[in-house]
Scaffold this motif. Structure first.
Motif, PDB file in Angstrom:
ATOM      1  N   VAL A   1       0.848  -1.189   0.000  1.00  0.00           N
ATOM      2  CA  VAL A   1       0.000   0.000   0.000  1.00  0.00           C
ATOM      3  C   VAL A   1       0.882   1.237   0.000  1.00  0.00           C
ATOM      4  O   VAL A   1       1.888   1.295   0.734  1.00  0.00           O
ATOM      5  N   GLY A   2       0.525   2.217  -0.803  1.00  0.00           N
ATOM      6  CA  GLY A   2       1.312   3.439  -0.836  1.00  0.00           C
ATOM      7  C   GLY A   2       0.497   4.620  -1.315  1.00  0.00           C
ATOM      8  O   GLY A   2      -0.703   4.517  -1.587  1.00  0.00           O
ATOM      9  N   TRP A   3       1.179   5.759  -1.467  1.00  0.00           N
ATOM     10  CA  TRP A   3       0.503   7.038  -1.659  1.00  0.00           C
ATOM     11  C   TRP A   3       1.125   7.848  -2.784  1.00  0.00           C
ATOM     12  O   TRP A   3       2.328   7.773  -3.032  1.00  0.00           O
ATOM     13  N   HIS A   4       0.310   8.637  -3.401  1.00  0.00           N
ATOM     14  CA  HIS A   4       0.715   9.633  -4.393  1.00  0.00           C
ATOM     15  C   HIS A   4       0.837  10.968  -3.665  1.00  0.00           C
ATOM     16  O   HIS A   4      -0.133  11.442  -3.065  1.00  0.00           O
ATOM     17  N   ILE A   5       2.041  11.550  -3.684  1.00  0.00           N
ATOM     18  CA  ILE A   5       2.269  12.850  -3.028  1.00  0.00           C
ATOM     19  C   ILE A   5       2.251  13.938  -4.088  1.00  0.00           C
ATOM     20  O   ILE A   5       3.071  13.964  -5.007  1.00  0.00           O
ATOM     21  N   TRP A   6       1.337  14.850  -3.928  1.00  0.00           N
ATOM     22  CA  TRP A   6       1.010  15.927  -4.857  1.00  0.00           C
ATOM     23  C   TRP A   6       2.239  16.772  -5.240  1.00  0.00           C
ATOM     24  O   TRP A   6       3.152  17.002  -4.446  1.00  0.00           O
ATOM     25  N   HIS A   7       2.208  17.306  -6.465  1.00  0.00           N
ATOM     26  CA  HIS A   7       3.319  18.103  -6.982  1.00  0.00           C
ATOM     27  C   HIS A   7       3.580  19.368  -6.167  1.00  0.00           C
ATOM     28  O   HIS A   7       4.685  19.915  -6.198  1.00  0.00           O
ATOM     29  N   ASN A   8       2.573  19.835  -5.413  1.00  0.00           N
ATOM     30  CA  ASN A   8       2.768  21.018  -4.572  1.00  0.00           C
ATOM     31  C   ASN A   8       3.914  20.830  -3.584  1.00  0.00           C
ATOM     32  O   ASN A   8       4.455  21.786  -3.038  1.00  0.00           O
ATOM     33  N   ASN A   9       4.295  19.588  -3.369  1.00  0.00           N
ATOM     34  CA  ASN A   9       5.439  19.242  -2.529  1.00  0.00           C
ATOM     35  C   ASN A   9       6.743  19.862  -3.023  1.00  0.00           C
ATOM     36  O   ASN A   9       7.679  20.073  -2.245  1.00  0.00           O
ATOM     37  N   SER A  10       6.816  20.173  -4.300  1.00  0.00           N
ATOM     38  CA  SER A  10       8.020  20.788  -4.872  1.00  0.00           C
ATOM     39  C   SER A  10       8.001  22.309  -4.818  1.00  0.00           C
ATOM     40  O   SER A  10       9.021  22.944  -5.100  1.00  0.00           O
ATOM     41  N   PHE A  11       6.849  22.903  -4.477  1.00  0.00           N
ATOM     42  CA  PHE A  11       6.712  24.348  -4.545  1.00  0.00           C
ATOM     43  C   PHE A  11       6.474  25.000  -3.181  1.00  0.00           C
ATOM     44  O   PHE A  11       7.115  25.994  -2.854  1.00  0.00           O
ATOM     45  N   ASN A  12       5.565  24.451  -2.421  1.00  0.00           N
ATOM     46  CA  ASN A  12       5.104  25.080  -1.183  1.00  0.00           C
ATOM     47  C   ASN A  12       5.827  24.502   0.026  1.00  0.00           C
ATOM     48  O   ASN A  12       5.589  23.340   0.394  1.00  0.00           O
ATOM     49  N   PRO A  13       6.694  25.265   0.699  1.00  0.00           N
ATOM     50  CA  PRO A  13       7.416  24.737   1.866  1.00  0.00           C
ATOM     51  C   PRO A  13       6.490  24.322   3.011  1.00  0.00           C
ATOM     52  O   PRO A  13       6.835  23.415   3.774  1.00  0.00           O
ATOM     53  N   ILE A  14       5.338  24.982   3.141  1.00  0.00           N
ATOM     54  CA  ILE A  14       4.391  24.588   4.189  1.00  0.00           C
ATOM     55  C   ILE A  14       3.867  23.186   3.906  1.00  0.00           C
ATOM     56  O   ILE A  14       3.834  22.317   4.785  1.00  0.00           O
ATOM     57  N   TYR A  15       3.466  22.948   2.674  1.00  0.00           N
ATOM     58  CA  TYR A  15       2.972  21.628   2.299  1.00  0.00           C
ATOM     59  C   TYR A  15       4.066  20.579   2.463  1.00  0.00           C
ATOM     60  O   TYR A  15       3.816  19.475   2.951  1.00  0.00           O
ATOM     61  N   ARG A  16       5.290  20.929   2.068  1.00  0.00           N
ATOM     62  CA  ARG A  16       6.388  19.965   2.231  1.00  0.00           C
ATOM     63  C   ARG A  16       6.606  19.631   3.701  1.00  0.00           C
ATOM     64  O   ARG A  16       6.863  18.473   4.047  1.00  0.00           O
ATOM     65  N   ALA A  17       6.496  20.616   4.567  1.00  0.00           N
ATOM     66  CA  ALA A  17       6.659  20.360   6.002  1.00  0.00           C
ATOM     67  C   ALA A  17       5.631  19.348   6.495  1.00  0.00           C
ATOM     68  O   ALA A  17       5.904  18.556   7.403  1.00  0.00           O
ATOM     69  N   GLU A  18       4.459  19.366   5.882  1.00  0.00           N
ATOM     70  CA  GLU A  18       3.399  18.440   6.277  1.00  0.00           C
ATOM     71  C   GLU A  18       3.632  17.029   5.750  1.00  0.00           C
ATOM     72  O   GLU A  18       3.064  16.065   6.274  1.00  0.00           O
ATOM     73  N   GLN A  19       4.463  16.895   4.715  1.00  0.00           N
ATOM     74  CA  GLN A  19       4.749  15.574   4.134  1.00  0.00           C
ATOM     75  C   GLN A  19       5.983  14.980   4.813  1.00  0.00           C
ATOM     76  O   GLN A  19       7.035  14.818   4.213  1.00  0.00           O
ATOM     77  N   ASP A  20       5.829  14.654   6.075  1.00  0.00           N
ATOM     78  CA  ASP A  20       6.917  14.075   6.869  1.00  0.00           C
ATOM     79  C   ASP A  20       7.069  12.610   6.467  1.00  0.00           C
ATOM     80  O   ASP A  20       6.273  11.753   6.865  1.00  0.00           O
ATOM     81  N   LEU A  21       8.088  12.309   5.674  1.00  0.00           N
ATOM     82  CA  LEU A  21       8.213  10.964   5.119  1.00  0.00           C
ATOM     83  C   LEU A  21       8.493   9.920   6.188  1.00  0.00           C
ATOM     84  O   LEU A  21       8.089   8.758   6.043  1.00  0.00           O
ATOM     85  N   GLN A  22       9.180  10.312   7.266  1.00  0.00           N
ATOM     86  CA  GLN A  22       9.388   9.357   8.355  1.00  0.00           C
ATOM     87  C   GLN A  22       8.058   8.981   8.997  1.00  0.00           C
ATOM     88  O   GLN A  22       7.828   7.826   9.356  1.00  0.00           O
ATOM     89  N   GLU A  23       7.175   9.958   9.139  1.00  0.00           N
ATOM     90  CA  GLU A  23       5.853   9.680   9.690  1.00  0.00           C
ATOM     91  C   GLU A  23       5.042   8.819   8.732  1.00  0.00           C
ATOM     92  O   GLU A  23       4.434   7.820   9.136  1.00  0.00           O
ATOM     93  N   LEU A  24       5.031   9.193   7.450  1.00  0.00           N
ATOM     94  CA  LEU A  24       4.261   8.440   6.469  1.00  0.00           C
ATOM     95  C   LEU A  24       4.774   7.015   6.315  1.00  0.00           C
ATOM     96  O   LEU A  24       3.991   6.093   6.037  1.00  0.00           O
ATOM     97  N   ALA A  25       6.069   6.817   6.493  1.00  0.00           N
ATOM     98  CA  ALA A  25       6.658   5.491   6.314  1.00  0.00           C
ATOM     99  C   ALA A  25       6.092   4.462   7.288  1.00  0.00           C
ATOM    100  O   ALA A  25       6.159   3.257   7.028  1.00  0.00           O
ATOM    101  N   LYS A  26       5.513   4.930   8.386  1.00  0.00           N
ATOM    102  CA  LYS A  26       4.961   3.993   9.373  1.00  0.00           C
ATOM    103  C   LYS A  26       3.772   3.222   8.830  1.00  0.00           C
ATOM    104  O   LYS A  26       3.407   2.177   9.364  1.00  0.00           O
TER     105      LYS A  26
END
Length: 494
Positions: free
Chosen positions: A322-347
């Protein structure tokens, strides 16, 4: 049907226990034959061209070994033919599907949807065709994997949908559904359980291209036009109840967003605050810290859906990744990137597709600068804004004037792949960069070529990715550009 009490230790244990049992090949770095070479493809391509013909093309031109089959969506991004008005590709039916409807392109089994008001979702586009029943046997004969690709894009005319829709700042229903509404969660957990138990699938990928109210208010996205600050979400009864449980005052949050709405409207109207845009924003945020808390209310709600989907699939078939598609906004918006904590998502992730669409990325980066440059960073020039953003995001790209016409570089893909791999270091989670092929851009802006696709795929593989996912959908790709991906795969193997 399962009930969900999100337990972090339980998910960590599940992830550790299933990491070695994934239904995908063992992708060893340095050996491209063992890497996941995926492509996003919708039902209409198999209807138009024939199942065997499509699989021939994908294997021969691009070395595809994994299909990410669009099985649930009401959106045109991953399903349907080419978007109306864009040039048709050199394969498939040479016409637009102007009556696209969408929904569940497989067969819904009612027993999995007892706990949600969202029930009637069968896609009418292709009659009684069940795309999983059609494609799975043909793919497996060839040794190809099939991963269900689904997203949270809905129509507004579905039965009972108003009961699940988000409410905006002024209490109005919106097109999007609320991640904290139990009917939303129960629908998606029922959907993935249906796929896992009813079909011999090789994985599930879910995507949600949304962010919280704070980022949306500021226009911190490449979407155009940006969302109206009075239409940000969500303030429904479920979000307010969850906020109170967290000690967040919903009325204080609402007052803060009303002040932010005034600020954004004035900023977009060219009315500069006395102390500038950035300072004025911080005045509002410091007075109403509930703004940031409401942003995380959405983010945590989305993560809880990830976790519930993961747990459901593992309970049904532990070996299905099971996995996820992380939106392209991850490359532009630092706030959104901060929310995409890959260590957290990896759980609760066996794999993560991080969007790294470099060709359309230049146009999108410039649109992000236009949007956020009219609010938070109104005192910066567009080039100054981009220079700052490149530094914050670890990128080295062209000027504001250049990037829409050139796209972002293969170096962008390399850097983003390295960053994502470092983000999941120490976990079993795989990173599969999403590489764009012929995603529509404005007529005067950058277009893919076989050489640019090859360079992007090579960059991802050389950075250490265990696979790549060719995106957005086969039905908009030109065959020569698809072959560019195959050229990269063959070259890397050599």
């Amino acid at each position: 049907m399962l009930k969900f009490d999100v337990n972090r230790r339980e998910f960590v244990k599940l992830a550790a226990g299933t990491g070695a049992a994934l239904a995908l090949p063992n992708f060893a770095l340095g050996d491209v034959s063992s890497k996941m070479i995926g492509i996003q493809v919708g039902a209409v391509s198999f209807v138009d061209e024939g199942t065997e013909k499509v699989l021939d093309v994908l294997q021969e031109r691009a070395g595809v070994n994994t299909l990410f089959l669009a099985v649930f969506t009401y959106g045109r991004g991953i399903a349907g033919r080419q978007i109306h008005g864009q040039p048709l590709p050199d394969h498939g039916k040479q016409e637009y599907d102007l009556n696209f409807h969408g929904g569940n392109f497989a067969t819904p089994h009612p027993e999995f949807y007892k706990n949600t008001v969202i029930k009637e979702t069968r896609a009418p586009d292709h009659g009684n065709l069940d795309i999983l029943a059609e494609v799975l046997p043909a793919a497996k004969k060839r040794g190809m994997k099939v991963i269900c690709w689904l997203e949270d894009v809905f129509r507004t005319d579905l039965p009972n949908i108003a009961k699940v829709q988000e409410r905006d700042l002024h209490g109005r229903n919106t097109e999007t559904l609320c991640v904290n509404n139990p009917d939303y969660r129960n629908f998606f957990t029922g959907l993935v359980e249906d796929y896992a138990r009813s079909y011999d699938i090789d994985g599930i990928m879910w995507g949600s291209e949304r962010q919280g109210a704070l980022s949306d208010s500021l226009g911190a996205t490449h979407d155009t036009p940006p969302i109206d600050p009075g239409e940000v979400t969500c303030f429904c009864e479920f979000c307010q109840a969850k906020a109170k449980q967290r000690g967040i005052n919903p009325e204080r949050a609402r007052q803060g967003f009303l002040e932010l709405e005034k600020f954004v409207r004035a900023s977009r109207g060219g009315k500069r605050p006395v102390d500038g845009y950035y300072v004025q924003f911080w005045r509002i945020l410091l007075r109403y810290p509930e703004l940031a808390a409401w942003e995380m209310l959405f983010t945590d709600g989305l993560r809880e859906n990830y976790a519930a989907i993961y747990k459901t699939v593992k309970a049904a078939k532990p070996a299905v990744p099971v996995g996820w598609h992380i939106w392209h906004n991850n490359s532009f918006n630092p706030i959104y990137r901060a929310e995409q904590d890959l260590q957290e998502l990896a759980k609760y992730s066996d794999f993560i597709k991080v969007v790294m669409y470099n060709n359309c990325g230049g146009e999108r980066m410039a649109l992000y600068a236009d949007n956020i440059g009219s609010t938070l960073y109104g005192d910066l020039s567009k080039q100054g804004l981009l220079d700052m953003n490149y530094a914050l995001m670890g990128l080295k790209e062209g000027s504001y004037e250049q990037i829409p016409r050139t796209g972002l570089s293969a170096d962008y893909v390399f850097r983003e792949t390295k960053r994502a791999l470092e983000g999941v270091a120490g976990t079993n989670t795989r990173i599969w960069p999403g590489i764009d092929i012929d995603i529509p851009t404005e007529p005067e802006n950058s277009k893919c070529t076989p050489q640019s696709v090859k360079a992007a795929v090579l960059a991802a593989l050389r950075a250490g990715a265990s696979g790549v996912l060719l995106s957005r959908k086969y039905s908009e790709m030109r065959l020569a550009n698809l072959s560019g991906a195959g050229d990269a795969i063959r070259e890397f193997k050599v």
